[in-house]
Write a protein that holds these residues in place. Sequence first.
Motif, PDB file in Angstrom:
ATOM      1  N   THR A 108       0.816  -1.207   0.000  1.00  0.00           N
ATOM      2  CA  THR A 108       0.000   0.000   0.000  1.00  0.00           C
ATOM      3  C   THR A 108       0.854   1.262   0.000  1.00  0.00           C
ATOM      4  OG1 THR A 108      -0.135   0.017   2.418  1.00  0.00           O
ATOM      5  CG2 THR A 108      -1.847  -1.197   1.227  1.00  0.00           C
ATOM      6  N   LYS A 109       0.190   2.364  -0.331  1.00  0.00           N
ATOM      7  CA  LYS A 109       0.884   3.663  -0.389  1.00  0.00           C
ATOM      8  C   LYS A 109       0.277   4.557   0.687  1.00  0.00           C
ATOM      9  CE  LYS A 109       2.934   7.230  -2.582  1.00  0.00           C
ATOM     10  NZ  LYS A 109       2.642   8.222  -1.559  1.00  0.00           N
ATOM     11  N   ASN A 110       1.107   4.941   1.645  1.00  0.00           N
ATOM     12  CA  ASN A 110       0.603   5.667   2.807  1.00  0.00           C
ATOM     13  C   ASN A 110       1.264   7.024   2.958  1.00  0.00           C
ATOM     14  OD1 ASN A 110      -0.911   3.268   4.374  1.00  0.00           O
ATOM     15  ND2 ASN A 110       0.961   2.489   3.435  1.00  0.00           N
ATOM     16  N   ASP A 111       0.664   7.866   3.780  1.00  0.00           N
ATOM     17  CA  ASP A 111       1.250   9.173   4.061  1.00  0.00           C
ATOM     18  C   ASP A 111       2.596   8.997   4.757  1.00  0.00           C
ATOM     19  OD1 ASP A 111       0.894  12.213   4.596  1.00  0.00           O
ATOM     20  OD2 ASP A 111       1.445  11.345   6.541  1.00  0.00           O
ATOM     21  N   PRO A 112       3.655   9.672   4.275  1.00  0.00           N
ATOM     22  CA  PRO A 112       4.990   9.474   4.852  1.00  0.00           C
ATOM     23  C   PRO A 112       5.061   9.735   6.359  1.00  0.00           C
ATOM     24  CG  PRO A 112       5.208  10.533   2.744  1.00  0.00           C
ATOM     25  CD  PRO A 112       3.729  10.472   3.035  1.00  0.00           C
ATOM     26  N   TRP A 113       4.493  10.850   6.814  1.00  0.00           N
ATOM     27  CA  TRP A 113       4.572  11.120   8.258  1.00  0.00           C
ATOM     28  C   TRP A 113       3.841  10.046   9.072  1.00  0.00           C
ATOM     29  CZ3 TRP A 113       6.588  12.435  12.510  1.00  0.00           C
ATOM     30  CH2 TRP A 113       5.810  12.515  13.663  1.00  0.00           C
ATOM     31  N   GLU A 114       2.657   9.631   8.629  1.00  0.00           N
ATOM     32  CA  GLU A 114       1.930   8.597   9.347  1.00  0.00           C
ATOM     33  C   GLU A 114       2.738   7.306   9.382  1.00  0.00           C
ATOM     34  OE1 GLU A 114      -2.531  10.268   8.233  1.00  0.00           O
ATOM     35  OE2 GLU A 114      -1.972   8.238   7.640  1.00  0.00           O
ATOM     36  N   THR A 115       3.469   7.047   8.312  1.00  0.00           N
ATOM     37  CA  THR A 115       4.305   5.852   8.263  1.00  0.00           C
ATOM     38  C   THR A 115       5.487   5.976   9.206  1.00  0.00           C
ATOM     39  OG1 THR A 115       3.649   5.666   5.946  1.00  0.00           O
ATOM     40  CG2 THR A 115       5.438   4.263   6.689  1.00  0.00           C
ATOM     41  N   VAL A 116       6.090   7.159   9.253  1.00  0.00           N
ATOM     42  CA  VAL A 116       7.180   7.405  10.201  1.00  0.00           C
ATOM     43  C   VAL A 116       6.703   7.129  11.621  1.00  0.00           C
ATOM     44  CG1 VAL A 116       8.573   9.225  11.287  1.00  0.00           C
ATOM     45  CG2 VAL A 116       8.451   9.068   8.788  1.00  0.00           C
ATOM     46  N   LEU A 117       5.587   7.730  11.995  1.00  0.00           N
ATOM     47  CA  LEU A 117       5.080   7.576  13.363  1.00  0.00           C
ATOM     48  C   LEU A 117       4.783   6.112  13.680  1.00  0.00           C
ATOM     49  CD1 LEU A 117       4.209   8.920  15.992  1.00  0.00           C
ATOM     50  CD2 LEU A 117       1.924   9.191  14.997  1.00  0.00           C
ATOM     51  N   ALA A 159       3.537  18.705  14.309  1.00  0.00           N
ATOM     52  CA  ALA A 159       3.494  19.881  15.192  1.00  0.00           C
ATOM     53  C   ALA A 159       2.772  19.560  16.496  1.00  0.00           C
ATOM     54  CB  ALA A 159       2.806  21.041  14.466  1.00  0.00           C
ATOM     55  N   ALA A 160       1.680  18.805  16.408  1.00  0.00           N
ATOM     56  CA  ALA A 160       0.909  18.483  17.613  1.00  0.00           C
ATOM     57  C   ALA A 160       1.739  17.658  18.588  1.00  0.00           C
ATOM     58  CB  ALA A 160      -0.364  17.727  17.233  1.00  0.00           C
ATOM     59  N   LEU A 161       2.513  16.706  18.070  1.00  0.00           N
ATOM     60  CA  LEU A 161       3.325  15.867  18.955  1.00  0.00           C
ATOM     61  C   LEU A 161       4.578  16.597  19.418  1.00  0.00           C
ATOM     62  CD1 LEU A 161       2.961  12.389  17.238  1.00  0.00           C
ATOM     63  CD2 LEU A 161       2.092  13.085  19.479  1.00  0.00           C
ATOM     64  N   ALA A 162       5.084  17.510  18.593  1.00  0.00           N
ATOM     65  CA  ALA A 162       6.285  18.261  18.975  1.00  0.00           C
ATOM     66  C   ALA A 162       5.998  19.156  20.175  1.00  0.00           C
ATOM     67  CB  ALA A 162       6.784  19.087  17.796  1.00  0.00           C
ATOM     68  N   SER A 163       4.783  19.659  20.264  1.00  0.00           N
ATOM     69  CA  SER A 163       4.451  20.569  21.365  1.00  0.00           C
ATOM     70  C   SER A 163       3.834  19.841  22.553  1.00  0.00           C
ATOM     71  CB  SER A 163       3.498  21.665  20.869  1.00  0.00           C
ATOM     72  OG  SER A 163       2.285  21.082  20.446  1.00  0.00           O
ATOM     73  N   ARG A 179      10.511   9.390  23.786  1.00  0.00           N
ATOM     74  CA  ARG A 179      11.522  10.368  23.354  1.00  0.00           C
ATOM     75  C   ARG A 179      11.699  10.355  21.836  1.00  0.00           C
ATOM     76  NH1 ARG A 179      13.138   8.996  28.358  1.00  0.00           N
ATOM     77  NH2 ARG A 179      13.969  10.643  29.677  1.00  0.00           N
ATOM     78  N   TYR A 180      11.717   9.144  21.255  1.00  0.00           N
ATOM     79  CA  TYR A 180      11.851   9.041  19.798  1.00  0.00           C
ATOM     80  C   TYR A 180      10.699   9.770  19.105  1.00  0.00           C
ATOM     81  CZ  TYR A 180      15.131   5.183  20.731  1.00  0.00           C
ATOM     82  OH  TYR A 180      16.170   4.399  21.160  1.00  0.00           O
ATOM     83  N   ILE A 181       9.488   9.558  19.630  1.00  0.00           N
ATOM     84  CA  ILE A 181       8.297  10.148  19.017  1.00  0.00           C
ATOM     85  C   ILE A 181       8.364  11.667  19.061  1.00  0.00           C
ATOM     86  CG2 ILE A 181       5.800  10.437  19.284  1.00  0.00           C
ATOM     87  CD1 ILE A 181       5.771   7.491  20.346  1.00  0.00           C
ATOM     88  N   LYS A 182       8.662  12.195  20.250  1.00  0.00           N
ATOM     89  CA  LYS A 182       8.698  13.657  20.376  1.00  0.00           C
ATOM     90  C   LYS A 182       9.802  14.261  19.515  1.00  0.00           C
ATOM     91  CE  LYS A 182       8.900  17.385  23.827  1.00  0.00           C
ATOM     92  NZ  LYS A 182       7.796  18.202  23.316  1.00  0.00           N
ATOM     93  N   ARG A 183      10.955  13.631  19.535  1.00  0.00           N
ATOM     94  CA  ARG A 183      12.086  14.196  18.798  1.00  0.00           C
ATOM     95  C   ARG A 183      11.871  14.134  17.288  1.00  0.00           C
ATOM     96  NH1 ARG A 183      18.321  12.918  20.371  1.00  0.00           N
ATOM     97  NH2 ARG A 183      19.284  13.774  18.485  1.00  0.00           N
ATOM     98  N   VAL A 184      11.368  13.019  16.790  1.00  0.00           N
ATOM     99  CA  VAL A 184      11.157  12.906  15.345  1.00  0.00           C
ATOM    100  C   VAL A 184      10.018  13.835  14.913  1.00  0.00           C
ATOM    101  CG1 VAL A 184       9.473  11.016  15.116  1.00  0.00           C
ATOM    102  CG2 VAL A 184      11.346  11.203  13.485  1.00  0.00           C
ATOM    103  N   ALA A 185       9.064  14.063  15.805  1.00  0.00           N
ATOM    104  CA  ALA A 185       7.990  15.020  15.507  1.00  0.00           C
ATOM    105  C   ALA A 185       8.548  16.434  15.420  1.00  0.00           C
ATOM    106  CB  ALA A 185       6.903  14.939  16.578  1.00  0.00           C
ATOM    107  N   GLU A 186       9.472  16.767  16.321  1.00  0.00           N
ATOM    108  CA  GLU A 186      10.117  18.086  16.275  1.00  0.00           C
ATOM    109  C   GLU A 186      10.883  18.261  14.972  1.00  0.00           C
ATOM    110  OE1 GLU A 186      10.807  18.568  21.124  1.00  0.00           O
ATOM    111  OE2 GLU A 186      12.445  17.897  19.819  1.00  0.00           O
TER     112      GLU A 186
END
Length: 289
Positions: A108-117, A159-163, A179-186
């Motif tokens: 499948t082809k998914n949104d890159p950010w959603e795939t990162v998360l 942005a929502a997860l970064a803040s 920590r990985y989630i917050k940092r990669v979101a930033e």
Amino acid sequence: MEVKDFDLGLSAMSGQPLAFYSDYRRSGATEILTYPTQLGRITVSASKRGCVSSVRSSCSESHYKAAAEREVVERFALDEDLSDVYARIDTDPFMSQAISELSGLRVTKNDPWETVLCFVISQFNNIKRIRGIVGNLSKAFGEEIRPDGETMHLIPTPAALASADLSAIRRCGTGFRDRYIKRVAEECSTRVDLGELYDLDYAEAKERLLALHGIGDKVADCILLFGYRKLEAFPIDTWVKRVVETKYFKGRKRSIRQIHSFAERRWGDLSGYANQYIFYQGRLNKIGT
DNA sequence: ACCCAGGCGGGCG
DNA sequence: CGCCCGCATGGG
């Protein structure tokens, strides 16, 4: 619409991002998949007759009906001819059997950010728990949509997860991955533009992803395969490693590097397709355990 | 109780 | 480069 070689359930629930945030059910001979998007809630139903699926898609916002159909065609790559893919990856009896038993499973082809998360969360984790964590994060930090009065949440933006507070992320059940989630979101909400990776080739795009905190070799390949649909990516997790060693190296241990090299020589620019069949066939049949 | 899960970062030789 | 370790959490 009629689609040859398409199995909705296998494509959605075989460990690709939709498996982490969609609802799948079967009602008699009909399969029904529901997932939230910017367009609203999209529902896909499919019924199989032989190798042909009759596919119908709809959107809770009725004026987006045409857009919903395009979304489904793109997400499941329904314009891609799978028989070409099969002809090129069918190199041995094991792969033949996997293709036969998992016929219609599409990358499948998914949104890159959603795939990162999703795949940052996936590390050292299992699919059921990944679902739970993605759901909790969406509920806590994702935009709320109300299709037909029912409440759903989109996957949170960078942005929502970064803040967000680290402790609030942690409360979603992330464990040490907070920590990985917050940092990669930033990173993805500031200096990194994931959109740029579409234009890069596989090796360049992978190098960019590996520079992000919390993204290593396996997760980078998942993002390239499912987020950018770069089909030469070959993610090597514990299952793929075990299955390849069992089926192609007589059970002898091989390094990640050796397995990458093996896949590239054998399946080339369709390694990602072979990978998905190896992964899911291995899991279903507990190969190598 | 023990083991594992679609691994990664960091430290070491 | 390879190897080893710790890491949170829940289900079998």
